[in-house]
Design a protein around this motif. Structure first.
Motif, PDB file in Angstrom:
ATOM      1  N   ILE A 105       9.122  -4.725  -3.458  1.00  0.00           N
ATOM      2  CA  ILE A 105       8.181  -3.616  -3.539  1.00  0.00           C
ATOM      3  C   ILE A 105       6.707  -4.000  -3.408  1.00  0.00           C
ATOM      4  O   ILE A 105       5.954  -3.324  -2.729  1.00  0.00           O
ATOM      5  CB  ILE A 105       8.377  -2.853  -4.873  1.00  0.00           C
ATOM      6  CG1 ILE A 105       8.295  -3.835  -6.069  1.00  0.00           C
ATOM      7  CG2 ILE A 105       9.689  -2.117  -4.874  1.00  0.00           C
ATOM      8  CD1 ILE A 105       8.332  -3.160  -7.420  1.00  0.00           C
ATOM      9  N   ASP A 106       6.277  -5.046  -4.081  1.00  0.00           N
ATOM     10  CA  ASP A 106       4.845  -5.256  -4.310  1.00  0.00           C
ATOM     11  C   ASP A 106       4.251  -6.212  -3.276  1.00  0.00           C
ATOM     12  O   ASP A 106       4.958  -6.852  -2.504  1.00  0.00           O
ATOM     13  CB  ASP A 106       4.639  -5.807  -5.723  1.00  0.00           C
ATOM     14  CG  ASP A 106       3.334  -5.345  -6.337  1.00  0.00           C
ATOM     15  OD1 ASP A 106       2.484  -4.854  -5.586  1.00  0.00           O
ATOM     16  OD2 ASP A 106       3.179  -5.476  -7.559  1.00  0.00           O
ATOM     17  N   THR A 107       2.906  -6.295  -3.296  1.00  0.00           N
ATOM     18  CA  THR A 107       2.174  -7.122  -2.338  1.00  0.00           C
ATOM     19  C   THR A 107       2.579  -8.604  -2.452  1.00  0.00           C
ATOM     20  O   THR A 107       2.552  -9.169  -3.546  1.00  0.00           O
ATOM     21  CB  THR A 107       0.663  -6.985  -2.571  1.00  0.00           C
ATOM     22  OG1 THR A 107       0.328  -5.597  -2.572  1.00  0.00           O
ATOM     23  CG2 THR A 107      -0.123  -7.677  -1.487  1.00  0.00           C
ATOM     24  N   VAL A 124      12.178  -9.412   8.102  1.00  0.00           N
ATOM     25  CA  VAL A 124      12.082  -8.526   9.265  1.00  0.00           C
ATOM     26  C   VAL A 124      10.853  -7.618   9.181  1.00  0.00           C
ATOM     27  O   VAL A 124      10.486  -6.964  10.156  1.00  0.00           O
ATOM     28  CB  VAL A 124      13.351  -7.664   9.427  1.00  0.00           C
ATOM     29  CG1 VAL A 124      14.538  -8.527   9.810  1.00  0.00           C
ATOM     30  CG2 VAL A 124      13.648  -6.867   8.159  1.00  0.00           C
ATOM     31  N   PHE A 125      10.211  -7.601   8.006  1.00  0.00           N
ATOM     32  CA  PHE A 125       8.963  -6.833   7.848  1.00  0.00           C
ATOM     33  C   PHE A 125       8.162  -7.440   6.704  1.00  0.00           C
ATOM     34  O   PHE A 125       8.720  -7.804   5.672  1.00  0.00           O
ATOM     35  CB  PHE A 125       9.245  -5.360   7.545  1.00  0.00           C
ATOM     36  CG  PHE A 125       8.000  -4.562   7.245  1.00  0.00           C
ATOM     37  CD1 PHE A 125       7.238  -4.039   8.283  1.00  0.00           C
ATOM     38  CD2 PHE A 125       7.578  -4.353   5.942  1.00  0.00           C
ATOM     39  CE1 PHE A 125       6.081  -3.318   8.020  1.00  0.00           C
ATOM     40  CE2 PHE A 125       6.431  -3.639   5.675  1.00  0.00           C
ATOM     41  CZ  PHE A 125       5.673  -3.118   6.719  1.00  0.00           C
ATOM     42  N   GLU A 126       6.826  -7.526   6.901  1.00  0.00           N
ATOM     43  CA  GLU A 126       5.949  -8.007   5.839  1.00  0.00           C
ATOM     44  C   GLU A 126       4.566  -7.411   6.027  1.00  0.00           C
ATOM     45  O   GLU A 126       4.056  -7.330   7.150  1.00  0.00           O
ATOM     46  CB  GLU A 126       5.859  -9.530   5.839  1.00  0.00           C
ATOM     47  CG  GLU A 126       5.053 -10.094   4.667  1.00  0.00           C
ATOM     48  CD  GLU A 126       5.173 -11.600   4.553  1.00  0.00           C
ATOM     49  OE1 GLU A 126       4.695 -12.158   3.549  1.00  0.00           O
ATOM     50  OE2 GLU A 126       5.752 -12.228   5.473  1.00  0.00           O
ATOM     51  N   ASP A 127       3.973  -6.941   4.924  1.00  0.00           N
ATOM     52  CA  ASP A 127       2.630  -6.365   4.949  1.00  0.00           C
ATOM     53  C   ASP A 127       1.917  -6.810   3.681  1.00  0.00           C
ATOM     54  O   ASP A 127       2.329  -6.466   2.572  1.00  0.00           O
ATOM     55  CB  ASP A 127       2.697  -4.838   5.013  1.00  0.00           C
ATOM     56  CG  ASP A 127       1.363  -4.198   5.376  1.00  0.00           C
ATOM     57  OD1 ASP A 127       0.311  -4.723   4.935  1.00  0.00           O
ATOM     58  OD2 ASP A 127       1.352  -3.174   6.086  1.00  0.00           O
ATOM     59  N   ASP A 128       0.845  -7.602   3.843  1.00  0.00           N
ATOM     60  CA  ASP A 128       0.145  -8.153   2.677  1.00  0.00           C
ATOM     61  C   ASP A 128      -1.180  -7.464   2.411  1.00  0.00           C
ATOM     62  O   ASP A 128      -2.041  -8.006   1.707  1.00  0.00           O
ATOM     63  CB  ASP A 128      -0.080  -9.655   2.848  1.00  0.00           C
ATOM     64  CG  ASP A 128      -0.903  -9.994   4.085  1.00  0.00           C
ATOM     65  OD1 ASP A 128      -1.310  -9.060   4.803  1.00  0.00           O
ATOM     66  OD2 ASP A 128      -1.130 -11.195   4.320  1.00  0.00           O
ATOM     67  N   ARG A 129      -1.357  -6.253   2.928  1.00  0.00           N
ATOM     68  CA  ARG A 129      -2.588  -5.517   2.633  1.00  0.00           C
ATOM     69  C   ARG A 129      -2.666  -5.192   1.142  1.00  0.00           C
ATOM     70  O   ARG A 129      -1.640  -4.900   0.506  1.00  0.00           O
ATOM     71  CB  ARG A 129      -2.641  -4.213   3.443  1.00  0.00           C
ATOM     72  CG  ARG A 129      -2.961  -4.401   4.913  1.00  0.00           C
ATOM     73  CD  ARG A 129      -2.977  -3.060   5.630  1.00  0.00           C
ATOM     74  NE  ARG A 129      -1.642  -2.480   5.722  1.00  0.00           N
ATOM     75  CZ  ARG A 129      -1.403  -1.237   6.150  1.00  0.00           C
ATOM     76  NH1 ARG A 129      -2.422  -0.450   6.487  1.00  0.00           N
ATOM     77  NH2 ARG A 129      -0.171  -0.776   6.223  1.00  0.00           N
ATOM     78  N   PRO A 130      -3.865  -5.231   0.566  1.00  0.00           N
ATOM     79  CA  PRO A 130      -4.010  -4.880  -0.851  1.00  0.00           C
ATOM     80  C   PRO A 130      -3.500  -3.467  -1.118  1.00  0.00           C
ATOM     81  O   PRO A 130      -3.750  -2.540  -0.341  1.00  0.00           O
ATOM     82  CB  PRO A 130      -5.525  -4.958  -1.083  1.00  0.00           C
ATOM     83  CG  PRO A 130      -6.018  -5.889  -0.025  1.00  0.00           C
ATOM     84  CD  PRO A 130      -5.146  -5.648   1.175  1.00  0.00           C
ATOM     85  N   GLY A 148       6.145   4.171   1.397  1.00  0.00           N
ATOM     86  CA  GLY A 148       5.414   3.443   0.361  1.00  0.00           C
ATOM     87  C   GLY A 148       4.253   4.240  -0.174  1.00  0.00           C
ATOM     88  O   GLY A 148       3.872   5.283   0.381  1.00  0.00           O
ATOM     89  N   ASP A 149       3.673   3.744  -1.247  1.00  0.00           N
ATOM     90  CA  ASP A 149       2.522   4.408  -1.863  1.00  0.00           C
ATOM     91  C   ASP A 149       1.359   4.466  -0.874  1.00  0.00           C
ATOM     92  O   ASP A 149       1.310   3.700   0.090  1.00  0.00           O
ATOM     93  CB  ASP A 149       2.119   3.668  -3.136  1.00  0.00           C
ATOM     94  CG  ASP A 149       3.026   4.013  -4.303  1.00  0.00           C
ATOM     95  OD1 ASP A 149       3.807   4.965  -4.178  1.00  0.00           O
ATOM     96  OD2 ASP A 149       2.960   3.315  -5.333  1.00  0.00           O
ATOM     97  N   PRO A 150       0.415   5.373  -1.125  1.00  0.00           N
ATOM     98  CA  PRO A 150      -0.666   5.588  -0.151  1.00  0.00           C
ATOM     99  C   PRO A 150      -1.536   4.360   0.094  1.00  0.00           C
ATOM    100  O   PRO A 150      -1.861   3.613  -0.834  1.00  0.00           O
ATOM    101  CB  PRO A 150      -1.470   6.735  -0.767  1.00  0.00           C
ATOM    102  CG  PRO A 150      -1.112   6.751  -2.215  1.00  0.00           C
ATOM    103  CD  PRO A 150       0.298   6.281  -2.280  1.00  0.00           C
ATOM    104  N   VAL A 151      -1.852   4.173   1.347  1.00  0.00           N
ATOM    105  CA  VAL A 151      -2.812   3.161   1.785  1.00  0.00           C
ATOM    106  C   VAL A 151      -3.902   3.902   2.549  1.00  0.00           C
ATOM    107  O   VAL A 151      -3.619   4.559   3.551  1.00  0.00           O
ATOM    108  CB  VAL A 151      -2.147   2.103   2.699  1.00  0.00           C
ATOM    109  CG1 VAL A 151      -3.191   1.099   3.187  1.00  0.00           C
ATOM    110  CG2 VAL A 151      -1.020   1.392   1.964  1.00  0.00           C
TER     111      VAL A 151
END
Length: 360
Positions: A105-107, A124-130, A148-151
């Motif tokens: 779930i988390d960063t 297969v997927f990764e996103d390290d944005r705060p 996911g929660d809002p970005v």
């Protein structure tokens, strides 16, 4: 001459024993329900659950743990995914006995996939944005969505059309202040069938939908945005997810307030799509409290679970009866099996089924 037939030896014999003989040929079938514990005692909180068939069950949870059974729950193989012992896998979507995807779930937000029954996992997927925080995945055949929660004020959306091998990030809807999603059971997002739908495999007839919670709860599907009259106003309140009816055009939105688990007010709504609009109805008989997951056993039989316990409905969710006070986080079923699987804290996995007893 009047004949008293009861004095006839043969008739007297059968008159006396006939009720007994008839009873010997009457078989009474009694239907009941049973919650059977299959696993417990592991140091993990299970919130991911995927039932491929009556034999194949996958589960995922905290401390990097994944469980798999290929014999209907008689045995579960447990593992800590290498390199992810400190991660929380809040959702799992299995395709078959060897292929599954898990969501951390988390960063950094990560989705992993195995093709060999969990022996090896690849990213297969990764996103390290705060602020990245994934909440739920869903699949319909090879097509999948993750929310996911809002970005930047917008809900996070990503889709796949190759069974999760690659993902495309989309522009999600704008969310209001205090509106987000709950990663409680991996059920905020699902595929619904438009009214003009043909066969189940025609993806042009299906559309992803999602439900939000927090200070406000809403339903999103294409251009349709509907406010949901559920428990609201707190970060712990609102919709936790939805269960979709086998016909793809109706279902149940559930939640409540996880900080007040025994409060059953405004914790559930039945819905149906009708002519591009959404019809809503609260249940006539409330569930026992906050619910984080609901699963269809048949078109009319459902099982709901949460920290308030397990409930059962036989009329499509209109009325609910308590089954067990044990807390579970997530429920899932394989339609036609007559069974619903539940998973929760302490590595707890249970099977709910309709028990048939024959009384002669």
């Amino acid at each position: 001459m009047t004949q008293n037939r009861c004095h006839h030896p043969s008739f007297a014999f059968f008159s006396h024993f006939l009720p007994v003989i008839v009873l010997l040929f009457i078989q009474v079938v009694v239907f009941g329900q049973e919650l059977q514990m299959m696993e417990s005692g592991r140091k993990t909180s299970l919130r991911g659950l995927s039932v491929v068939s009556e034999k194949v069950i996958w589960a995922s949870g905290s401390n990097g743990m994944v469980a798999r059974s290929v014999d209907g729950g008689k045995h579960f193989d447990w593992q800590v995914v290498p390199g992810y012992a400190n991660r929380d896998f809040r959702d799992i979507e299995a395709i078959d006995s060897n292929t599954a995807l898990i969501m951390a779930i988390d960063t950094p937000a990560v989705i992993l996939k195995t093709r060999d029954g969990g022996k090896n996992w690849i990213v297969v997927f990764e996103d390290d944005r705060p602020g990245m925080f994934l909440d739920a995945m869903t699949f319909h055949g090879r097509y999948g969505m993750v929310v996911g929660d809002p970005v930047g004020g917008r809900a996070f959306w990503a889709k796949t059309s190759d069974a999760g091998d690659s993902w495309q990030v989309l522009e999600g809807p704008i969310l209001q202040e205090g509106e987000a999603f709950f990663a409680s059971s991996g059920s905020n997002v699902g595929f619904l069938r438009r009214e003009s739908a043909g066969n189940n495999n025609d993806m042009e007839k299906w559309e992803p939908a999602m439900v939000s919670g927090g200070v406000i709860s809403r339903f999103f599907m294409g251009n349709m945005v509907v406010s949901l009259p559920l428990k609201a106003g707190r970060n712990s309140s609102g919709a936790n997810g939805m269960a979709i009816h086998p016909n793809g055009q109706a279902g149940i939105v559930f939640g409540g307030d996880f900080a007040l688990p025994q409060d059953a007010d405004s914790s559930m709504l039945l819905f149906a799509l009708d002519g591009g609009k959404m019809k809503l109805q609260p249940p006539l008989g409330k569930p026992s409290g906050y619910k984080s997951s609901v699963a269809y056993m048949t078109e009319n039989q459902l099982v709901a679970c949460g920290t308030s316990g397990v409930d059962y409905s036989t009329d499509g969710g209109l009325h609910w009866m308590p089954v067990s006070p044990l807390p579970f986080h997530v429920a899932a079923s394989a339609m036609g099996s007559g069974k619903v699987w539940l998973a929760g804290p302490g590595g707890r996995i249970a099977m709910f089924f309709k028990k048939v007893a024959r009384v002669n």
